[in-house]
Scaffold this active site. Structure first.
Site, PDB file in Angstrom:
ATOM      1  N   SER A 124       0.827  -1.202   0.000  1.00 27.25           N
ATOM      2  CA  SER A 124       0.000   0.000   0.000  1.00 27.25           C
ATOM      3  C   SER A 124       0.860   1.249   0.000  1.00 27.25           C
ATOM      4  CB  SER A 124      -0.893  -0.004   1.245  1.00 27.25           C
ATOM      5  OG  SER A 124      -1.478   1.252   1.471  1.00 27.25           O
ATOM      6  N   TYR A 148      -2.107   0.224  10.167  1.00 23.79           N
ATOM      7  CA  TYR A 148      -2.286  -0.486   8.892  1.00 23.79           C
ATOM      8  C   TYR A 148      -1.033  -0.352   8.024  1.00 23.79           C
ATOM      9  CZ  TYR A 148      -3.715  -1.182   4.042  1.00 23.79           C
ATOM     10  OH  TYR A 148      -3.769  -1.571   2.728  1.00 23.79           O
ATOM     11  N   LYS A 152       1.965  -3.181   6.747  1.00 28.89           N
ATOM     12  CA  LYS A 152       2.392  -3.389   5.362  1.00 28.89           C
ATOM     13  C   LYS A 152       3.909  -3.241   5.238  1.00 28.89           C
ATOM     14  CE  LYS A 152      -1.517  -4.213   3.200  1.00 28.89           C
ATOM     15  NZ  LYS A 152      -1.766  -5.510   2.540  1.00 28.89           N
TER      16      LYS A 152
END
Length: 341
Positions: A124, A148, A152
């Site tokens: 991402s 988040y 990643k």
């Protein structure tokens, strides 16, 4: 030669399944349905005219992963399985580290046990954090500002270490910007469980009457209209990038290194620009209210795309109008989403 697709019943996974089948590849899907529904697999079969192999497996179940890899004699993995909501990651970080980091570690361990060493990872643009410059190049410093994004980046670091440990590993890290749109058939699209965390499904649910109004998280950013700017990419362009990456890994000559590529359009649109574009497409008014900024969001984020063209021979082809049109087509054909079935 079978490709295992994790998170295969989800939004991007289901579109990738269609793309890979249409390219002549054999696939097997796994999913635990934490943010997807079984009906999407039926829709994949309707679109492609092919029966799809599927196993209900949680990413953290290493023994089950290994069993699937052996049963279908998999030779590569496309890894979408993961939690993906920025706001939720702030309120429940342990779930994100458990699913995204621990789950990926177990997938990699299962792959190593089965001698499967070709992987495409769904990363991402959140790994870049608050941009120091725009557009974002692949060598922009990383510094995610939410759990988040940190999960990643942790997985990316794990993959780079793995690639460096054994030249037999062929790994592509694809950094997505903001996937939107749907398959042109209207059979599969983005239908999150609960309240949408991403902009486009929220807008489309307001347009269809499922929700009263859109919440715009902040209008005081340093952008043209004060709302956040993102690089929106059609999901069909995105999965084409995965197909190109799958081919590119067979000729990737940089042993001991993971191939890292942005997948975006290189153009940013604000929240209000997206609202107006969807209003034009749907001929519906999108009521909205401005609320407080959401923790972990940045003002603007869009990609530099030249490396994708050089490394994969890939460029996004679909524009904003097509993204909105295909989303609205999916909504019109599925006004209650997959839940209607």
């Amino acid at each position: 030669m079978t490709v295992l697709i994790t998170g295969g019943a989800g939004y991007i996974g289901s579109h990738c399944a269609v793309s890979f089948i249409e390219a002549g590849l054999d696939i097997v899907l796994i999913d635990n349905f934490s943010n997807s529904r079984p009906v999407s697999i039926d829709r994949i079969e309707t679109i492609t005219g092919r029966q799809v192999a599927f196993r209900e497996v949680d990413l953290r179940d290493e023994a089950a992963l290994e069993a699937v890899l052996r049963e279908f004699e998999c030779t590569s993995v496309v890894h979408f399985g993961g939690l993906k909501a920025v706001g939720e990651s702030v309120s429940n970080p342990l779930a994100y580290y458990d699913n995204n980091v621990v789950g990926t570690h177990r997938l990699l361990s299962a792959m190593a046990a089965c001698n499967v060493r070709k992987l495409i990872f769904s990363s991402s643009a959140t790994v870049y954090g608050d941009p120091q410059f725009l557009p974002l190049t692949e060598d922009h410093p990383t510094g995610p500002v939410n759990p988040y994004g940190r999960t990643k980046l942790m997985v990316e670091d794990m993959l780079r270490d793995l690639a460096g440990s054994n030249p037999d590993w062929r790994i592509a890290i694809l950094r997505y910007f903001n996937p939107v749109g749907a398959h042109h058939s209207g059979l599969i699209g983005e239908d999150p469980l609960g309240i949408p965390n991403n902009l486009m499904p929220f807008i489309s649910q307001v347009a269809s009457g499922r929700r009263d109004k859109l919440s715009v998280f902040g209008n005081d950013y340093d952008t043209d209209d004060g709302t956040g700017v993102r690089d929106y990419i059609h999901v069909l362009d995105l999965v084409e990038g995965h197909l190109r990456a799958h081919d590119a890994l067979d000729r990737h000559s940089q042993a001991g290194a993971a191939l890292t590529v942005n997948l975006g359009t290189g153009e940013g649109y604000s929240v209000l620009q997206m609202v107006r574009a969807f209003e034009r497409c749907s001929n519906r008014e999108i009521p909205f209210e401005v609320v407080e900024r959401r923790p972990g969001d940045v003002a603007a984020c869009y990609a530099e795309t030249s490396h994708a063209k050089a490394a994969l021979g890939w460029t996004a082809e679909r524009g904003l109008e097509e993204m909105c049109k295909d989303t609205w087509n999916f909504v019109c054909k599925n006004p209650l989403g997959y839940a209607a079935e």
